[in-house]
Design a protein around this motif. Structure first.
Motif, PDB file in Angstrom:
ATOM      1  N   ALA A   1      41.544  55.642  46.181  1.00 34.63           N
ATOM      2  CA  ALA A   1      42.049  55.975  47.511  1.00 34.63           C
ATOM      3  C   ALA A   1      40.993  56.725  48.331  1.00 34.63           C
ATOM      4  O   ALA A   1      40.850  56.505  49.539  1.00 34.63           O
ATOM      5  CB  ALA A   1      43.322  56.808  47.391  1.00 34.63           C
ATOM      6  N   ALA A   2      40.215  57.581  47.675  1.00 37.06           N
ATOM      7  CA  ALA A   2      39.157  58.325  48.380  1.00 37.06           C
ATOM      8  C   ALA A   2      38.082  57.377  48.891  1.00 37.06           C
ATOM      9  O   ALA A   2      37.618  57.499  50.031  1.00 37.06           O
ATOM     10  CB  ALA A   2      38.548  59.366  47.449  1.00 37.06           C
ATOM     11  N   ARG A   3      37.689  56.413  48.065  1.00 33.71           N
ATOM     12  CA  ARG A   3      36.696  55.420  48.506  1.00 33.71           C
ATOM     13  C   ARG A   3      37.233  54.593  49.675  1.00 33.71           C
ATOM     14  O   ARG A   3      36.529  54.337  50.636  1.00 33.71           O
ATOM     15  CB  ARG A   3      36.331  54.481  47.363  1.00 33.71           C
ATOM     16  N   LEU A   4      38.486  54.186  49.558  1.00 36.64           N
ATOM     17  CA  LEU A   4      39.101  53.393  50.614  1.00 36.64           C
ATOM     18  C   LEU A   4      39.200  54.208  51.910  1.00 36.64           C
ATOM     19  O   LEU A   4      38.916  53.704  53.000  1.00 36.64           O
ATOM     20  CB  LEU A   4      40.495  52.918  50.169  1.00 36.64           C
ATOM     21  N   GLY A   5      39.558  55.488  51.774  1.00 37.28           N
ATOM     22  CA  GLY A   5      39.638  56.358  52.951  1.00 37.28           C
ATOM     23  C   GLY A   5      38.287  56.548  53.612  1.00 37.28           C
ATOM     24  O   GLY A   5      38.172  56.529  54.843  1.00 37.28           O
ATOM     25  N   ALA A   6      37.237  56.728  52.807  1.00 36.71           N
ATOM     26  CA  ALA A   6      35.892  56.888  53.358  1.00 36.71           C
ATOM     27  C   ALA A   6      35.463  55.619  54.086  1.00 36.71           C
ATOM     28  O   ALA A   6      34.888  55.673  55.180  1.00 36.71           O
ATOM     29  CB  ALA A   6      34.901  57.228  52.251  1.00 36.71           C
ATOM     30  N   ALA A   7      35.750  54.466  53.479  1.00 37.90           N
ATOM     31  CA  ALA A   7      35.404  53.202  54.134  1.00 37.90           C
ATOM     32  C   ALA A   7      36.175  53.050  55.439  1.00 37.90           C
ATOM     33  O   ALA A   7      35.619  52.597  56.453  1.00 37.90           O
ATOM     34  CB  ALA A   7      35.702  52.035  53.193  1.00 37.90           C
ATOM     35  N   GLY A   8      37.443  53.460  55.448  1.00 44.73           N
ATOM     36  CA  GLY A   8      38.245  53.398  56.671  1.00 44.73           C
ATOM     37  C   GLY A   8      37.683  54.281  57.763  1.00 44.73           C
ATOM     38  O   GLY A   8      37.631  53.901  58.934  1.00 44.73           O
ATOM     39  N   LEU A   9      37.246  55.487  57.398  1.00 40.94           N
ATOM     40  CA  LEU A   9      36.640  56.387  58.385  1.00 40.94           C
ATOM     41  C   LEU A   9      35.380  55.773  58.985  1.00 40.94           C
ATOM     42  O   LEU A   9      35.139  55.874  60.188  1.00 40.94           O
ATOM     43  CB  LEU A   9      36.292  57.726  57.734  1.00 40.94           C
ATOM     44  N   ILE A  10      34.580  55.148  58.145  1.00 37.23           N
ATOM     45  CA  ILE A  10      33.353  54.524  58.646  1.00 37.23           C
ATOM     46  C   ILE A  10      33.702  53.406  59.631  1.00 37.23           C
ATOM     47  O   ILE A  10      33.101  53.285  60.702  1.00 37.23           O
ATOM     48  CB  ILE A  10      32.497  53.995  57.477  1.00 37.23           C
ATOM     49  N   MET A  11      34.690  52.606  59.289  1.00 40.03           N
ATOM     50  CA  MET A  11      35.054  51.473  60.150  1.00 40.03           C
ATOM     51  C   MET A  11      35.736  51.930  61.445  1.00 40.03           C
ATOM     52  O   MET A  11      35.611  51.297  62.477  1.00 40.03           O
ATOM     53  CB  MET A  11      35.972  50.503  59.396  1.00 40.03           C
TER      54      MET A  11
END
Length: 165
Positions: free
Chosen positions: A33-43
Motif C-alpha cells: 500500500a505504501a508503494r502504491l500510495g507513493a506511485a499515486g502521489l507521483i502521478m
C-alpha cells in the motif's frame, strides 16, 4: 552544473528500483500500500513539485530551525523550507568565500584531530606498584559497609607509598 527536475517517469522508475521487502500478512499489505500510495502521489503531482530542484535564493537569508519559527516577533517576508540533510552551496559572487570557508573548516578539523591524538602517558613502575599496594591494603582502612574509617584514606595512601620504597 545545475541539476534538473526528475520527470514523473524517472521518479516512478526510481520508486520501483527500491528493493521490495518480502513480508507476509499485514506488514506485506502495508508495504504494498505504501508503494502504491507513493506511485499515486507521483502521478497526481501536476506541477512536479515532488521532484528534486535547484533552489536559487534571491536575497541573503538566515536559516533558523523550523521548531523555533514561533520565536520570531513578526512574520518574515519570505520563507523557504530546507529539508534535514540538504546542503545549500553558494553560487555567484561569493563562491571564493565558500571555498575559503571549506578550506578553513578542514584545517580546523585537522588541527583538532591532531590535538586529540596525543599519545597517552605510560605509568611508571612506581605508579603501578603504588596502585597495586593501595588496592591490596585498602580493605584494612574501610568499615564493613565499604566507607573509609576516620583518616583511613590518608593512612592508606601513606602506607602504600611506604611499601613502594
Amino acid at each position: 552544473m545545475a541539476k534538473r527536475k526528475r520527470t514523473k517517469e524517472e521518479a516512478l522508475e526510481r520508486l520501483m528500483s527500491v528493493p521490495n521487502v518480502p513480508l507476509k500478512g499485514k506488514l506485506g499489505q502495508i508495504n504494498k500500500a505504501a508503494r502504491l500510495g507513493a506511485a499515486g502521489l507521483i502521478m497526481l503531482d501536476p506541477f512536479n513539485f515532488l521532484a528534486d530542484d535547484v533552489l536559487t535564493i534571491p536575497i541573503p537569508m538566515i536559516a533558523i530551525p523550523a521548531h523555533e519559527s514561533h520565536l520570531l516577533s513578526s512574520s518574515p517576508s519570505m520563507q523557504i523550507y530546507i529539508r534535514a540533510g540538504e546542503t545549500i552551496v553558494p553560487t555567484g559572487g561569493d563562491v571564493q568565500d565558500y571555498a575559503e570557508g571549506v578550506a578553513e573548516g578542514q584545517a580546523l578539523e585537522a588541527s583538532i584531530v591532531a590535538e586529540n591524538s596525543k599519545p597517552k602517558k605510560k605509568k611508571t613502575a612506581r605508579q603501578r606498584a603504588y596502585s597495586k599496594n593501595f588496592k591490596k591494603i585498602a580493605p584494612r582502612y574501610k568499615n564493613k559497609n565499604g566507607k573509609w574509617k576516620k583518616d583511613g584514606f590518608k593512612r592508606c595512601v601513606k602506607e602504600a607509598h611506604r611499601m613502594c620504597n
